[in-house]
Design an enzyme around this catalytic site. Sequence first.
Site, PDB file in Angstrom:
ATOM      1  N   ASP A  66       3.000   8.170 -15.337  1.00 22.36           N
ATOM      2  CA  ASP A  66       2.783   7.404 -14.240  1.00 22.36           C
ATOM      3  C   ASP A  66       3.325   8.820 -13.674  1.00 22.36           C
ATOM      4  OD1 ASP A  66       4.338   7.048 -12.447  1.00 22.36           O
ATOM      5  OD2 ASP A  66       5.612   4.881 -12.605  1.00 22.36           O
ATOM      6  N   ASN A 124      -3.827  11.904   1.864  1.00 20.95           N
ATOM      7  CA  ASN A 124      -4.202  11.814   3.204  1.00 20.95           C
ATOM      8  C   ASN A 124      -3.825  12.879   3.789  1.00 20.95           C
ATOM      9  OD1 ASN A 124      -2.424  11.160   5.232  1.00 20.95           O
ATOM     10  ND2 ASN A 124      -2.633   9.283   4.125  1.00 20.95           N
ATOM     11  N   ASP A 170      -0.026   8.272  -2.930  1.00 23.11           N
ATOM     12  CA  ASP A 170       0.386   8.551  -2.290  1.00 23.11           C
ATOM     13  C   ASP A 170       0.974   7.553  -1.665  1.00 23.11           C
ATOM     14  OD1 ASP A 170       1.010   9.976  -0.022  1.00 23.11           O
ATOM     15  OD2 ASP A 170      -0.325   9.370   1.736  1.00 23.11           O
ATOM     16  N   TYR A 206     -11.685   7.783  -3.345  1.00 23.77           N
ATOM     17  CA  TYR A 206     -12.544   8.798  -2.839  1.00 23.77           C
ATOM     18  C   TYR A 206     -14.090   9.037  -3.968  1.00 23.77           C
ATOM     19  CZ  TYR A 206      -8.902  10.261   0.770  1.00 23.77           C
ATOM     20  OH  TYR A 206      -7.511  10.754   2.049  1.00 23.77           O
TER      21      TYR A 206
END
Length: 176
Positions: free
Chosen positions: A10, A24, A34, A126
Site C-alpha cells: 500500500d 491527474n 491519486d 491509463y
Amino acid sequence: MTTIEAVRGDLTRQDVDAVVNAANSTLLGGGGVDGALHAAAGPALLEQCRRLRRTTHRDGLAVGDAVATGGGALAARFVIHTVGPNRNRGQTDPALLASCFVSSLAVAREVGARSVAFPAVSAGAYGWAAADVAEVAVATVLADTDAAPGIDLVRFVLFSTPLLDAFTAALAHHGR
C-alpha cells in the site's frame, strides 16, 4: 549505489521520505493511487494542491512533469505528483513515461528526499501494459540514479501480483 526494489503493498503506508502520486493534471484528486493518497493524507494535501493551482500551476501539471507538496497525514514527508501519459488518449511515447520518473527523482532531490516510493505510473486506467511500465520505470530509474547521486532507496510499491511480477522481471532483466 541506490537500492531499487519492488514490493507488493500500500503506497499510502510507506515509511519513506517521499511517495509519488500518479496524479491527474488538475492536481485535485481522482481515482486509483491519486484518490487513495488524497484520502490517506487528509485535507492538507488537497489544500496544498489547490494552492499550486492558484499560483504556480494555474493550468495544471503537464504530462511527464512533477511537483512536490507536503505529505499531510502520511508517514512520508512529501508527495511528489506526476502526470503519466494516457495511452487511451494516444499518449504512447515511452519518453513521456520515462519523464515522470526522471522529473519525480529530480523533485525528490530538490526537497532533500533520500527514499522514494513509486506506483506503476500509467498502468491500469491509463492503459499502459504492466510489462511496458515496469521496463521503462526500471531502466529510467537505474540510469537516473547512476548519473545523479542523492537517492538511497527507490521502492516500487505495487498493489497486485501481476504488477509485482512485471517489476520483478524488469529488475532481474537489469541485473537487480
